[in-house]
Motif scaffolding. Structure first.
Motif, PDB file in Angstrom:
ATOM      1  N   ASP A   1      -1.393   3.847  -9.600  1.00  0.00           N
ATOM      2  CA  ASP A   1      -1.923   2.512  -9.351  1.00  0.00           C
ATOM      3  C   ASP A   1      -1.099   1.933  -8.211  1.00  0.00           C
ATOM      4  O   ASP A   1      -0.143   1.195  -8.425  1.00  0.00           O
ATOM      5  CB  ASP A   1      -1.754   1.685 -10.639  1.00  0.00           C
ATOM      6  N   THR A   2      -1.490   2.279  -6.970  1.00  0.00           N
ATOM      7  CA  THR A   2      -0.687   1.928  -5.789  1.00  0.00           C
ATOM      8  C   THR A   2      -0.383   0.437  -5.726  1.00  0.00           C
ATOM      9  O   THR A   2       0.720   0.051  -5.357  1.00  0.00           O
ATOM     10  CB  THR A   2      -1.409   2.367  -4.499  1.00  0.00           C
TER      11      THR A   2
ATOM     12  N   GLU B   1       1.463   8.948  -8.202  1.00  0.00           N
ATOM     13  CA  GLU B   1       1.111   7.523  -8.274  1.00  0.00           C
ATOM     14  C   GLU B   1      -0.191   7.362  -9.056  1.00  0.00           C
ATOM     15  O   GLU B   1      -1.109   8.177  -8.934  1.00  0.00           O
ATOM     16  CB  GLU B   1       0.956   6.956  -6.849  1.00  0.00           C
TER      17      GLU B   1
ATOM     18  N   ASN C   1       2.153  -5.409  -7.774  1.00  0.00           N
ATOM     19  CA  ASN C   1       3.479  -5.069  -7.250  1.00  0.00           C
ATOM     20  C   ASN C   1       4.191  -6.335  -6.794  1.00  0.00           C
ATOM     21  O   ASN C   1       3.596  -7.162  -6.115  1.00  0.00           O
ATOM     22  CB  ASN C   1       3.362  -4.184  -6.011  1.00  0.00           C
TER      23      ASN C   1
ATOM     24  N   GLY D   1       0.801  -1.220   0.000  1.00  0.00           N
ATOM     25  CA  GLY D   1       0.000   0.000   0.000  1.00  0.00           C
ATOM     26  C   GLY D   1       0.833   1.269   0.000  1.00  0.00           C
ATOM     27  O   GLY D   1       0.298   2.361   0.152  1.00  0.00           O
ATOM     28  N   GLY D   2       2.147   1.135  -0.187  1.00  0.00           N
ATOM     29  CA  GLY D   2       2.990   2.323  -0.273  1.00  0.00           C
ATOM     30  C   GLY D   2       3.647   2.693   1.042  1.00  0.00           C
ATOM     31  O   GLY D   2       3.407   2.070   2.063  1.00  0.00           O
TER      32      GLY D   2
ATOM     33  N   PRO E   1       8.180  -2.467  -3.867  1.00  0.00           N
ATOM     34  CA  PRO E   1       7.938  -1.064  -4.182  1.00  0.00           C
ATOM     35  C   PRO E   1       8.577  -0.629  -5.508  1.00  0.00           C
ATOM     36  O   PRO E   1       8.236   0.423  -6.038  1.00  0.00           O
ATOM     37  CB  PRO E   1       8.597  -0.329  -3.011  1.00  0.00           C
TER      38      PRO E   1
ATOM     39  N   HIS F   1       6.553   4.558  -6.073  1.00  0.00           N
ATOM     40  CA  HIS F   1       5.427   3.811  -5.499  1.00  0.00           C
ATOM     41  C   HIS F   1       4.753   4.559  -4.350  1.00  0.00           C
ATOM     42  O   HIS F   1       5.407   5.002  -3.410  1.00  0.00           O
ATOM     43  CB  HIS F   1       5.945   2.452  -5.013  1.00  0.00           C
ATOM     44  N   GLY F   2       3.419   4.674  -4.447  1.00  0.00           N
ATOM     45  CA  GLY F   2       2.644   5.207  -3.327  1.00  0.00           C
ATOM     46  C   GLY F   2       3.047   6.609  -2.932  1.00  0.00           C
ATOM     47  O   GLY F   2       2.920   7.009  -1.773  1.00  0.00           O
ATOM     48  N   SER F   3       3.491   7.377  -3.904  1.00  0.00           N
ATOM     49  CA  SER F   3       3.990   8.717  -3.609  1.00  0.00           C
ATOM     50  C   SER F   3       3.448   9.701  -4.640  1.00  0.00           C
ATOM     51  O   SER F   3       2.417   9.437  -5.268  1.00  0.00           O
ATOM     52  CB  SER F   3       5.517   8.684  -3.600  1.00  0.00           C
TER      53      SER F   3
ATOM     54  N   LYS G   1       7.797   8.949   0.574  1.00  0.00           N
ATOM     55  CA  LYS G   1       8.342   8.069  -0.462  1.00  0.00           C
ATOM     56  C   LYS G   1       9.228   7.022   0.203  1.00  0.00           C
ATOM     57  O   LYS G   1       9.691   7.208   1.341  1.00  0.00           O
ATOM     58  CB  LYS G   1       9.144   8.865  -1.501  1.00  0.00           C
TER      59      LYS G   1
END
Lengths: 478, 106
Positions: free
Chosen positions: B88-89, B86, B15, A50-51, B18, B81-83, A449
């Motif tokens: 598509d997490t 983004e 994924n 999920g990041g 990451p 990733h996730g930042s 990040k």
């Protein structure tokens, strides 16, 4: 390592009620699992899927209420059967703080139930001085695709290790009577491996079993939650608790591929799991599910041939997250075809206009504007092969800046520029965006990040020092 | 010719880390899998073409017979990733270019 125990005659049973703590355990399937006399309840509580947000913010991945509900079921169940409960990557990111929070939730419930429960913690945080020192010593290697590690990154990041099985095994060996182990960030199969390491079981078997079980019943068809593993010296068997699901050789073999870089070579702390020569054999059901017909169904799978190849040098994977700023956003629909045709130029013009407007800002502050165009390439961006012009675009704009107020200000100015800006061939001078929501913009808070995704050597004998464990109490760790 | 979307059981992306995104193409029937594998319809070159990546962007490319599957993994280079930025997490919606890959009928 202590003397290894003998496996029970009918195998060592491990129950996983769900693939992620807090996702909502199905009570009926869990109860059914308990009726089948597991030797332990083991489950995973974290993921980096999920990041970096939750790690960066040092927050629980799920709402506390979700954890409380699942923990209540787990703790009552393990007490009834008098078996240990092991949780890996507790709280999500699995930082020391979140381990303590989960321990606290456990203690609260046990106190409410009037139970004396022995709870252990295992910590996975890695302190910055250690990381800096190991970087200097050349003992840190970057993982595929990750950026190089700078000292700034170390300073500004929260860093945890995906720990192996040894710290959890230490708790089990030092405390015969342990009831609950709340471990921090761990390589997903580690709690399963740790439990099995107490017994005469081939490492390939328990690492493979753990790799599948940590996702719960995703290896069944259709996907389900609760699953029981029965482990022997050189094989293991999987069977789901829900009567609506079954394990087949394909469903189990296929699950090995899920979220992995390689289908049959899986690197973990201390070694590589090699599944190339695995056999997946269909069996009929053996669990007591209150319906004898399940014993005639082909719903159980036996796995053999999994191999673990030990590394000469023990490495753990480090994960770290750092804040990059704050964000604000707006969304709006675009329906005008003239505007849609010229949208690329329009967006470029707006970006340049915003940069130009703020170039003499004193003090200067950097900002970044990003547009996502749903209906065109919002999902795939550069990878989108479809080039047709859509009849409408869903525009999402996100602005990143060092402070929330700056992000909000730039976001607002950008939205106004989008709404009122002129463009080539414009007929509709009333407004360019169909804004669905008020407030018209939304502050998103901090954005993070991944700053660390590297392996670090664990020097011989230092595991105990790096990854501390002990018995938890409200007053503090013992 | 058959399109992959009409003969495969699973075509997915997710994924793997990451920094990596992994793709799986899986078949229900052994004959279909064998035909697909032998035809090399989804070769590394084809992947480079479909995803606009250079061959050094392919981290893994492996057939796993026990699952009747092809797996390949790409570096996640387009955005972090996730930042910020983004799309598509979970990396779960990047698989569609594989749907129309043509597999020769024997």
């Amino acid at each position: 390592m202590s003397e290894r125990k003998k496996i029970p005659e009918d195998g060592l049973r491990i129950l996983t009620p769900i693939g992620m703590l807090g996702y909502g355990i199905h009570e009926g399937d869990f109860e059914q699992g308990l009726e089948n006399n597991p030797d332990a309840i083991i489950l995973d509580s974290g993921s980096n899927d999920g990041g970096p947000f939750k790690l960066g913010a040092n927050e629980m991945a799920r709402h506390p209420d979700s954890y409380e509900r699942d923990l209540r079921l787990l703790l009552d169940g393990r007490a009834k059967n008098n078996i240990p409960l092991l949780i890996g990557s507790s709280g999500g990111p699995g930082t020391n703080e979140l381990v303590r929070e989960v321990c606290s939730l456990v203690e609260t419930h046990e106190a409410n139930e009037g139970r004396e429960t022995k709870v252990a913690y295992v910590y996975s945080d890695v302190d910055k001085d250690t990381v800096r020192e190991r970087l200097e010593a050349g003992e840190i290697e970057v993982c595929d695709g990750a950026p190089d590690l700078e000292n700034d990154d170390i300073d500004d990041s929260i860093i945890v290790a995906q720990i192996g099985a040894e710290p959890i095994l230490k708790v089990l060996e030092e405390n015969e009577d342990i009831d609950v182990i709340v471990a921090g960030r761990a390589y997903d199969p580690s709690p399963y491996a740790a439990f099995c390491m107490q017994y005469e079981i081939d490492p390939g078997i328990y690492w493979h079993m753990g790799k599948i079980m940590e996702c719960g019943g995703l290896c069944a068809e259709p996907k389900t939650q609760a699953i029981m593993a029965t482990v022997f010296e050189d094989s293991f068997e999987l069977e789901p608790l829900s009567k609506k699901a079954k394990c087949t050789p394909t469903s189990v073999a296929a699950h090995t591929l899920y979220e992995k870089m390689h289908p049959y070579k899986l690197q973990g702390p201390g070694g590589m799991l090699d599944l190339e020569e695995c056999d997946y054999i269909q069996m009929s059901g053996e669990l007591e599910l209150g319906d004898p017909s399940t014993k005639k169904e082909e719903r159980r799978v036996k796995v053999t041939g999994s191999r673990f190849v030990k590394d000469d040098i023990y490495r753990v994977k480090l994960e770290g997250a750092k804040q990059v700023g704050y964000r604000s956003m707006f969304i709006g629909g675009i329906r005008d075809p003239i505007m849609i045709e010229g949208i690329d130029d329009i967006l470029e013009t707006i970006k340049s206009h915003m940069v130009d407007k703020h170039k003499d800002q004193s003090p200067p502050f950097p900002f970044e504007i990003n547009f996502h165009l749903y209906g065109r390439n919002g999902v795939m961006s550069k990878w989108e092969p479809v080039k047709d012009i859509p009849h409408e675009i869903g525009l999402l704009c996100e602005v990143t800046a060092p402070e929330q107020e700056f992000a909000a200000m730039i976001c607002s100015e950008t939205r106004v520029a989008m709404l009122h800006g002129p463009y080539q061939g414009q007929l509709a001078t009333g407004g360019n965006l169909a804004s669905p929501l008020t407030p018209l913009e939304c502050d998103l808070g901090a954005v993070y990040k991944w700053s660390v995704y590297h392996t670090m050597i664990v020097r011989p004998g230092e595991g105990d020092e790096l990854f501390k464990c002990g018995i938890y109490s409200e007053e503090g760790e013992v | 010719m058959d399109k992959l979307k009409d003969i495969a059981k699973v075509v997915r992306s997710k994924n793997a880390s990451p920094f990596a995104i992994t793709f799986d193409v899986m078949f229900e029937e052994k004959e279909l899998y064998e035909r697909f594998k032998e035809s090399n319809a989804l070769s590394k070159e084809k992947i480079c073409e479909l995803y606009g990546v250079a061959s050094d962007g392919i981290l893994e490319y492996v057939y796993y017979d026990q699952a009747r599957a092809l797996k390949f993994t790409l570096l996640r280079r387009n955005w972090p990733h996730g930042s910020v930025n983004e799309r598509d997490t979970f990396g779960a919606q990047q698989h569609v270019p594989l749907f129309d890959v043509e597999v020769p009928t024997i």
